[in-house]
Design an enzyme around this catalytic site. Structure first.
Site, short mmCIF file in Angstrom:
data_model
loop_
_atom_site.label_atom_id
_atom_site.label_comp_id
_atom_site.label_asym_id
_atom_site.label_seq_id
_atom_site.Cartn_x
_atom_site.Cartn_y
_atom_site.Cartn_z
N LYS A 110 0.83 -1.22 0.00
CA LYS A 110 0.00 0.00 0.00
C LYS A 110 0.86 1.26 0.00
O LYS A 110 0.76 2.12 0.88
CB LYS A 110 -0.97 0.02 1.17
CG LYS A 110 -1.97 -1.13 1.13
CD LYS A 110 -3.04 -1.01 2.17
CE LYS A 110 -4.09 -2.10 2.06
NZ LYS A 110 -3.59 -3.45 2.37
P1 5BU Z 1 -8.92 -11.09 5.94
O1 5BU Z 1 -8.29 -11.88 7.02
O2 5BU Z 1 -9.61 -11.97 4.87
O3 5BU Z 1 -9.85 -10.00 6.48
O4 5BU Z 1 -7.69 -10.36 5.20
C1 5BU Z 1 -7.87 -9.44 4.16
C2 5BU Z 1 -6.54 -9.01 3.60
O5 5BU Z 1 -6.75 -8.07 2.55
C3 5BU Z 1 -5.62 -8.32 4.59
O6 5BU Z 1 -4.31 -8.68 4.27
C4 5BU Z 1 -5.84 -6.83 4.35
O7 5BU Z 1 -4.66 -6.09 4.61
C5 5BU Z 1 -6.16 -6.80 2.86
N1 5BU Z 1 -7.08 -5.71 2.48
C6 5BU Z 1 -8.37 -5.61 2.94
O8 5BU Z 1 -8.81 -6.42 3.73
N2 5BU Z 1 -9.17 -4.59 2.52
C7 5BU Z 1 -8.76 -3.65 1.64
O9 5BU Z 1 -9.54 -2.77 1.25
C8 5BU Z 1 -7.42 -3.78 1.17
C9 5BU Z 1 -6.62 -4.80 1.58
BR1 5BU Z 1 -6.80 -2.54 -0.04
#
Ligand code: 5BU
Length: 472
Positions: free
Chosen positions: A306
């Site tokens: 990011k």
């Molecule tokens: P989760 O454990 O499925 O909630 O992880 C989601 C991943 O995607 C996590 O690594 C976040 O940093 C990433 N992410 C997100 O969740 N939402 C966003 O809008 C963005 C990245 Br950009």
């Protein structure tokens, strides 16, 4: 306003404009609630009341030049508003006339006139978007849509993503609350409607040109031929061959744990996404092992860094420091907030790198209250048009049509939910129908006691939803 809305809700119920039972909508979907405002023309008092309250939503807008009702139900409402407010009205024909003037828009207007749209019910928002497109093509400046009922099935987002403000008298949930309070419906009916709303999201609609190749309708192999960024082409190809749209977010803090998980997941994923700055024992051996696994199992590595600074700083962050991200990450993520300079900075860091690289622009975030809205989204999409570095957009819905770009959607879990820190989840079916090409799954897999079976579950559900999307 609240009192008037409550009274009007009861009026609408009494004249059968809101019905409960088993209905099928015009696009063939089942629904337990049907809002049909066509009969209000039989009740002039209600027609006058609803028009007055609806127009009150636009009271602060002094510079409206035109009012346009969406045929047919909203036409009488728009007519009453036009007469009462002394603002001229336009009508958009559904088909251009085959004879005479062939005009699509009836009425008298000039280029740049501001126009407010009047609509009765919004589900996907497609009728409003079609109207907006025709009005814009005629040079009108469409600013706002006033709507009686927002069915809360995604239409508001579709409309707002196209840069049009939407104001509604009721959301379906508010209407249900008023009717429950007036004892017109039971708590059980309210529950049925609530459950239905949480499970039924309308397809994503945009203002896109109907003649353009449709991203959501083409298969990944076809799309790979249309990609400008070499990694987008490679990724679409491997997704097609491995039959997977899964991007695993391995948000673990131990290098060995990430390697162990990748060994299991490798054959089933398209992308392994990491946050290198959360790994407590980061070292180059870890990177070498990851690289070997990515070659063996044909997935790409994404560092979800990011980036979000000025060109010079991101260039240093990408190339230098402890992590030397540019050397090993096929893909990275970057915020468009600094403007085009960020892409120049990232490109600058690739001077000495021989392999292909790609950037996913973070155009829309998954978290509650994210500030990535309207104009920001538009500007971010515009940035990608001028750069061959862009592999796709991180976003939540079908906001771009270029089939050569990839939509990466985070916030995916088998059950719709949220976490305690603002993350919002949707199911694989919902995100794929909302345009996701790659679905990011993190804790849905990392916290599962049986990792391989959840990996396979996500993989197969996503793929089935994709097959359904391209064939329907
Ligand atoms: P989760 O454990 O499925 O909630 O992880 C989601 C991943 O995607 C996590 O690594 C976040 O940093 C990433 N992410 C997100 O969740 N939402 C966003 O809008 C963005 C990245 Br950009």
């Amino acid at each position: 306003m609240d009192k008037q809305l409550k009274e009007l809700a009861i009026d609408l119920f009494e004249i059968n404009a809101v019905k409960f039972g088993d209905f099928v909508t015009k696009v063939g979907l089942k629904t337990p609630v049907y809002v049909d405002l066509r009969m209000i023309i039989a009740y002039p008092k209600i027609l006058r009341k609803i028009s007055k309250i609806l127009w009150a939503l636009a009271e602060d807008d002094k510079d409206v030049d035109q009012i346009c009702g969406v045929p047919y139900t909203a036409l009488p409402i728009a007519s009453v508003i036009s007469v009462e407010s002394d603002i001229p009205m336009l009508i958009r024909r559904k088909e251009a006339k085959a004879y005479g003037t062939k005009k699509l828009i009836e009425g008298s207007f000039k280029q740049g006139d501001t126009c407010v749209i009047i609509e009765d019910v919004v589900t996907s928002g497609s009728s409003i978007l079609e109207t907006v497109r025709d009005l814009q093509n005629e040079g009108l400046n469409v600013t706002k849509a006033l709507v009686i009922m927002d069915r809360q099935q995604g239409g508001r987002k579709n409309i707002e993503n196209s840069g049009i403000q939407m104001q509604s008298l009721y959301t379906l949930s508010q209407l249900m609350d008023y009717l429950l309070e007036a004892k017109k419906v039971t708590a059980e009916t309210v529950q049925t409607v609530t459950t239905y709303l949480s499970e039924n999201v309308a397809p994503v609609k945009t203002l896109e040109d109907e003649s353009a190749p449709k991203r959501l309708k083409l298969d990944f192999a076809e799309r790979s031929k249309l990609a400008i960024n070499p990694l987008a082409a490679k990724l679409l190809n491997l997704m097609s061959q491995k039959e997977t749209m899964l991007c695993l977010a391995a948000d673990l803090t131990s290098a060995q744990d990430i390697i162990d998980l990748t060994e299991i997941a490798g054959p089933h994923i398209a992308v392994l996404k990491i946050h290198v700055d959360i790994i407590e024992d980061f070292n180059q051996t870890f990177i070498q092992k990851l690289k070997q696994l990515s070659e063996k199992h044909r997935f790409l590595i994404m560092e979800d860094r990011k980036f979000g600074d000025i060109g010079n700083t991101v260039s240093l962050q990408y190339e230098k420091g402890l992590y030397k991200i540019a050397e090993w990450a096929d893909l990275i993520t970057a915020h468009p907030v600094p403007g085009a300079g960020i892409l120049d900075g990232l490109k600058n860091a690739l001077k000495n790198i021989s392999g292909d690289r790609g950037v996913f622009l973070i155009t829309e975030m998954s978290s509650q209250g994210a500030l990535t809205r309207e104009n920001y989204i538009k500007e971010s999409l515009a940035l990608s048009k001028d750069s061959d570095l862009i592999t796709g957009h991180v976003c939540q819905s079908n906001i771009f049509s270029d089939p050569g770009l990839i939509q990466l959607t985070p916030g995916v879990k088998l059950a719709k939910a949220s976490d305690a820190l603002g993350q919002q989840y949707n199911t694989p079916e919902v995100v794929v129908s909302a345009g996701a090409d790659l679905a990011v799954v993190g804790r849905g897999i990392t916290e599962s006691p049986d990792k391989i079976s959840s990996i396979l579950k996500y993989k197969t559900q996503l793929w089935a939803a994709y097959k359904n999307r391209i064939s329907s």
